[in-house]
Design a protein around this motif. Structure first.
Motif, short mmCIF file in Angstrom:
data_model
loop_
_atom_site.label_atom_id
_atom_site.label_comp_id
_atom_site.label_asym_id
_atom_site.label_seq_id
_atom_site.Cartn_x
_atom_site.Cartn_y
_atom_site.Cartn_z
N GLN A 139 36.70 -46.57 31.83
CA GLN A 139 35.41 -46.30 31.21
C GLN A 139 34.64 -45.23 31.97
OE1 GLN A 139 33.50 -50.12 30.98
NE2 GLN A 139 34.62 -50.75 29.14
N THR A 140 34.69 -45.35 33.32
CA THR A 140 34.03 -44.33 34.12
C THR A 140 34.70 -42.97 33.91
OG1 THR A 140 33.48 -46.00 35.78
CG2 THR A 140 33.34 -43.69 36.46
N LEU A 141 36.04 -43.00 33.85
CA LEU A 141 36.78 -41.76 33.66
C LEU A 141 36.51 -41.17 32.28
CD1 LEU A 141 38.71 -40.17 35.47
CD2 LEU A 141 40.61 -41.21 34.25
N LYS A 142 36.35 -42.05 31.30
CA LYS A 142 36.06 -41.57 29.94
C LYS A 142 34.70 -40.89 29.89
CE LYS A 142 35.77 -43.14 25.15
NZ LYS A 142 35.87 -44.32 24.23
N LEU A 143 33.73 -41.45 30.64
CA LEU A 143 32.40 -40.85 30.70
C LEU A 143 32.47 -39.45 31.32
CD1 LEU A 143 29.33 -41.12 30.34
CD2 LEU A 143 29.25 -42.15 32.63
N VAL A 144 33.25 -39.34 32.40
CA VAL A 144 33.41 -38.04 33.04
C VAL A 144 34.15 -37.08 32.12
CG1 VAL A 144 34.41 -36.83 35.02
CG2 VAL A 144 33.32 -39.07 35.33
N GLU A 145 35.15 -37.62 31.40
CA GLU A 145 35.93 -36.76 30.51
C GLU A 145 35.05 -36.13 29.44
OE1 GLU A 145 39.57 -37.01 27.26
OE2 GLU A 145 38.34 -38.75 27.76
N GLY A 146 34.05 -36.90 28.95
CA GLY A 146 33.16 -36.34 27.94
C GLY A 146 32.42 -35.12 28.45
N HIS A 147 31.97 -35.19 29.70
CA HIS A 147 31.25 -34.04 30.27
C HIS A 147 32.20 -32.87 30.53
CE1 HIS A 147 27.48 -36.20 30.70
NE2 HIS A 147 28.10 -37.20 31.31
N VAL A 148 33.37 -33.18 31.11
CA VAL A 148 34.32 -32.11 31.42
C VAL A 148 34.83 -31.45 30.14
CG1 VAL A 148 36.55 -31.59 32.46
CG2 VAL A 148 35.00 -33.20 33.59
N ALA A 149 35.18 -32.28 29.16
CA ALA A 149 35.65 -31.72 27.89
C ALA A 149 34.55 -30.90 27.21
CB ALA A 149 36.13 -32.83 26.95
N GLY A 150 33.29 -31.34 27.39
CA GLY A 150 32.19 -30.57 26.82
C GLY A 150 32.09 -29.17 27.43
N GLU A 151 32.29 -29.08 28.77
CA GLU A 151 32.27 -27.77 29.42
C GLU A 151 33.41 -26.89 28.92
OE1 GLU A 151 30.20 -26.39 31.44
OE2 GLU A 151 28.84 -28.06 31.84
N LEU A 152 34.62 -27.48 28.84
CA LEU A 152 35.77 -26.71 28.39
C LEU A 152 35.65 -26.34 26.91
CD1 LEU A 152 38.63 -28.69 30.20
CD2 LEU A 152 37.37 -26.68 31.00
N GLN A 153 35.09 -27.28 26.12
CA GLN A 153 34.91 -26.99 24.70
C GLN A 153 33.90 -25.87 24.49
OE1 GLN A 153 36.64 -28.59 22.14
NE2 GLN A 153 35.79 -26.92 20.95
N HIS A 154 32.89 -25.83 25.36
CA HIS A 154 31.90 -24.75 25.26
C HIS A 154 32.56 -23.40 25.55
CE1 HIS A 154 28.03 -22.79 25.29
NE2 HIS A 154 28.27 -22.28 26.48
N MET A 155 33.51 -23.37 26.48
CA MET A 155 34.24 -22.13 26.76
C MET A 155 35.02 -21.67 25.53
SD MET A 155 35.60 -23.10 30.59
CE MET A 155 36.31 -21.48 30.94
N LEU A 156 35.67 -22.65 24.85
CA LEU A 156 36.40 -22.30 23.63
C LEU A 156 35.43 -21.87 22.53
CD1 LEU A 156 39.12 -25.09 23.42
CD2 LEU A 156 39.37 -22.74 24.22
N TYR A 157 34.26 -22.49 22.47
CA TYR A 157 33.28 -22.12 21.46
C TYR A 157 32.88 -20.66 21.60
CZ TYR A 157 28.59 -21.57 19.51
OH TYR A 157 27.49 -21.09 18.86
#
Length: 616
Positions: free
Chosen positions: A55-73
Motif C-alpha cells: 500500500q505504501t509502495l502503491k502510494l509512492v507509485e502514484g506520485h512517481v508514475a505521475g511525474e513520468l506521465q507528465h514527461m510523456l504528456y
C-alpha cells in the motif's frame, strides 16, 4: 431432504446459479478460514506486512508514475497536435543557419517556443527540448545552461530509431548536464522520442528531462523506515532515497524473483521485507525494503481482535448477500420474459428497465434496439415505395432510342449538306445529350458527365437571347472517377432557370478530391435565395421530392429537381453522401455534393454494344 448437487449446478435459472455459486465461493472458504485460523497466523502476519508495504509502495507509485506521465504528456503534444506537427515538419525541411534565420523560420519558431512555455508553466520543473536535424532547437531554458544541439551527438539517441507514434525511449539516469542544476542535483532522468516526417523519416527529437531529486522527494516523505528505489530493466538504480546509491546495480531483486511465495530476503545478515511494483509506463520497477521485525510488530495484536468480529459479521453479511442477489436479479428475470415475447414476434413489448448500472443500460439498449428495428421496417418500406415510383417515372420518360437517333442523324446530315454547320453542331449536342438521358448505363466517368453539362449549356445558349458562361475546373485526380450518370445536369439546369432566370451570368463547376470523398461544387452568380426559401428547399430535399414535382406538374429537360437528385444519390450511396445548398440573396447559390471515393453504385447494366448502337 436430499440435495442433488449436479441438478443444482445444471439449473436453467441464472438467479439459482448465482445464489449457488455465491454460497459455495463464500461459505466454504470462510468456514475453512475459521477452522485453520490458528495455523495460519504466522503466514497472515507476513501477508499483512506485505500488504502494508504494498500500500505504501502503491502510494509512492502514484506520485512517481505521475511525474513520468507528465514527461510523456509534454512529448505527446508534439506528436498528436496536427498544427505543431505540420510546423515542425516544415521547419525541418528547410535549411537553417542560426545567424541567418528567415522571417518564416523566426515566426514559426516563436510559435513552438510559446507552446513549450505554456506546457511547462505548470507542474514540477522540467527541461523540454525540441531539436531538429537541421540544427534548429527550441527549449524552455537558457542556452547558456546547455546547448541543445549537443543532443544530436548523444549515443543514446540511437535507441529512438525503433520508436514510432507515441512510443518513447527511456534513457534512464544520467549525470546532470544543466549548469545551474549540477551542484544541487547531480543526476537527471531523461526520455526521448523521434519526430518523423511524412515518409516516417526522423526529422528531429523531443527530449524531456527532470531532476532525479524530484522522484527522490516522494521517498523521503514516508514516515516508515522503508528504503525505496526505482530500478530500470537491468536492475540499475534510477532513483534512491540515498542519492549515493543512484547508478549502482541492485542484485537482490533477481534472487527474489524465483521465489514469489517468499518476500523476505537477507542482506548482510538482516531480514528485509521486499516489495515491488512495475511501473507500466516504461517497464521500470519500484522496490521497497523494510526491516521485517518492524513490519510485523503491530499486526499480531490486530489479528486477535479481528477473529471474533469476522465470525459475527460473516453470518450477518451472508444473509444480506442472499437478499441482495435476489433483488439484483429481478430485472434480469423480467428482461428474459420480454426476450421470450420478442422471440414469438411481438415487437411492441418493452422491458421498461432503467438504471445507471449495467442491467439498467442493458434494458435501455434492448428497448432502443426494438425501437430501431420498428423504425427500420417502416423506413425500408417507404424507401422501396419511393424507389419504385422513381423507376416508373424514368420508364415513362423513355422513347424509342433507335428511332429518335436515326431521325436526328438524318436531320443533321441534311443540315450539314446545306452548309449550316452551326445547326449541325446543335443537333449533334442534342443527340449526345438525349443519348445520356435514356441509356441505362449506371456508371460513367466524371469527364463524360461534364461533357453532358457542356452540351446542355450550349443548347440553352442557342435557345435564349442572353448567353451563360460555363467555367469548368476539374482536378486531374478525379477526372476518371466513375459517378452515376446524369446527376450533375439537373443542378446546372436549376442554376440556369432559377438562379440566373435564363439571363446572362456565370456558372462555375469545380471538382477535387478530399481525404475520403470527391467534392463537386456548382456555383452561380444569380439572384440567390432568402433564408425562408433556402430553408424550404433544404426541407424538400429530405422529404418526398418526387411527389412534390408530380403535384406541381412542372417538367424541365430532365424532369429531375434538386430534391430528386438528393434522393437518388442518397439511395445510391447511403449515409456517406452529403449535399449542401448555400445561398445569399443577390450574390448567388452554391450547391456542394460530397461523393464517397471507391464506391460502387448499382448500375442498371446496359451493355457496351447496346450503348454503341445509340451513337449518332
Amino acid at each position: 431432504m436430499r440435495w442433488n448437487i449436479g441438478r443444482l449446478f445444471s439449473a436453467k435459472s441464472f438467479r439459482a446459479k448465482l445464489v449457488l455459486v455465491s454460497v459455495v465461493c463464500i461459505l466454504i472458504p470462510a468456514l475453512g478460514t475459521l477452522v485453520v485460523y490458528n495455523y495460519l497466523t504466522r503466514d497472515a502476519v507476513k501477508d499483512q506486512a506485505v500488504q502494508n508495504a504494498d500500500q505504501t509502495l502503491k502510494l509512492v507509485e502514484g506520485h512517481v508514475a505521475g511525474e513520468l506521465q507528465h514527461m510523456l504528456y509534454l512529448m505527446n503534444y508534439f506528436t498528436v497536435n496536427e498544427e505543431m506537427n505540420y510546423t515542425l515538419r516544415e521547419l525541418a525541411s528547410q535549411a537553417y543557419e542560426r545567424s541567418r534565420a528567415s522571417v518564416e523560420q523566426y515566426t514559426a519558431g516563436q510559435l513552438v517556443i510559446k507552446s513549450i512555455d505554456s506546457l511547462t508553466a505548470a507542474g514540477q520543473k522540467s527541461f523540454l527540448t525540441v531539436v531538429l536535424k537541421n540544427g534548429m532547437a527550441f527549449t524552455n531554458y537558457q542556452l547558456d545552461e546547455y546547448d541543445p544541439q549537443l543532443l544530436l551527438g548523444e549515443p543514446w539517441l540511437g535507441g529512438t530509431q525503433g520508436a514510432y507514434g507515441l512510443q518513447s525511449h527511456w534513457v534512464g539516469v544520467l549525470p546532470t548536464v544543466f549548469r545551474l542544476e549540477k551542484s544541487a542535483n547531480p543526476f537527471q532522468i531523461t526520455v526521448a522520442r523521434p519526430l518523423r516526417g511524412y515518409r516516417q523519416e526522423i526529422t528531429g527529437y523531443v527530449v524531456v528531462t527532470i531532476m532525479e531529486s524530484q522522484i527522490r522527494q516522494y521517498f523521503n516523505e514516508l514516515p516508515t523506515k522503508q528504503e525505496i528505489m526505482v530500478l530500470d530493466q537491468n536492475d540499475r538504480i534510477i532513483s534512491h532515497s540515498d542519492p549515493v546509491q543512484v547508478g549502482k546495480p541492485f542484485p537482490y531483486l533477481k534472487n527474489a524473483l524465483p521465489q514469489p511465495e517468499s518476500n523476505i530476503i537477507s542482506i548482510n545478515g538482516d531480514d528485509f521485507l521486499l516489495s515491488r511494483r512495475e511501473i507500466t509506463i516504461n517497464g521500470w520497477t519500484l522496490v521497497s525494503l523494510t526491516p521485517y521485525k518492524s513490519a510485523v510488530a503491530k499486526i499480531n495484536d490486530i489479528f486477535e481482535s479481528v477473529f471474533i468480529f469476522q465470525l459475527v459479521s460473516f453470518v450477518f453479511f451472508f444473509l444480506l448477500l442472499l437478499l441482495a442477489l435476489r433483488a439484483f436479479t429481478v430485472p434480469l428475470v423480467k428482461l428474459d420474459k420480454v426476450a421470450l415475447r420478442v422471440q414469438t414476434g411481438d415487437l411492441a413489448v418493452r422491458s421498461a428497465i432503467r438504471g445507471q448500472d449495467e442491467v439498467g443500460r442493458l434494458g435501455k439498449s434492448f428497448d432502443q434496439m426494438l425501437d430501431r428495428i420498428s423504425d427500420m421496417i417502416v423506413e425500408i418500406t417507404e424507401t422501396q415505395v419511393r424507389k419504385r415510383e422513381a423507376e416508373l417515372d424514368m420508364l415513362q420518360a423513355q422513347i424509342n432510342p433507335h428511332f429518335l437517333f436515326n431521325v436526328l442523324n438524318s436531320i443533321r446530315m441534311k443540315v450539314m449538306g446545306q452548309g449550316d454547320r452551326e445547326s449541325a453542331d446543335m443537333l449533334s449536342s442534342l443527340s449526345r445529350l438525349l443519348r445520356m438521358t435514356i441509356q441505362e448505363k449506371g456508371l460513367i466517368p466524371l469527364h463524360d458527365e461534364v461533357e453532358i453539362v457542356i452540351d446542355y449549356v450550349k443548347l440553352m445558349n442557342m435557345r435564349q437571347k442572353q448567353k451563360v458562361s460555363l467555367e469548368v475546373d476539374i482536378a486531374v485526380e478525379v477526372f476518371l472517377e466513375r459517378v452515376p450518370r446524369f446527376f450533375l445536369q439537373p443542378v446546372i439546369e436549376n442554376a440556369l432557370i432559377h438562379g440566373l432566370s435564363q439571363r446572362e451570368g456565370t456558372i462555375h463547376v469545380r471538382a477535387k478530391a478530399d481525404s475520403d470523398c470527391i467534392r463537386l461544387e456548382v456555383q452561380d452568380d444569380g439572384a440567390g435565395m432568402d433564408e425562408q426559401t433556402l430553408a424550404q428547399l433544404r426541407a424538400r430535399m429530405t422529404g418526398a421530392s418526387s411527389v412534390h414535382e408530380r403535384e406541381t406538374g412542372k417538367r424541365s429537360f430532365s424532369g429531375i429537381g434538386l430534391p430528386n437528385v438528393y434522393e437518388r444519390l442518397r439511395m445510391t450511396f447511403g449515409e456517406s453522401f452529403r449535399m449542401v445548398v448555400d445561398s445569399e440573396q443577390g450574390l448567388g447559390t452554391c450547391v456542394t455534393l460530397y461523393l464517397p471515393k471507391n464506391s460502387t453504385p448499382k448500375s442498371d447494366g446496359m451493355s457496351e454494344k447496346e450503348e454503341e448502337s445509340l451513337d449518332v
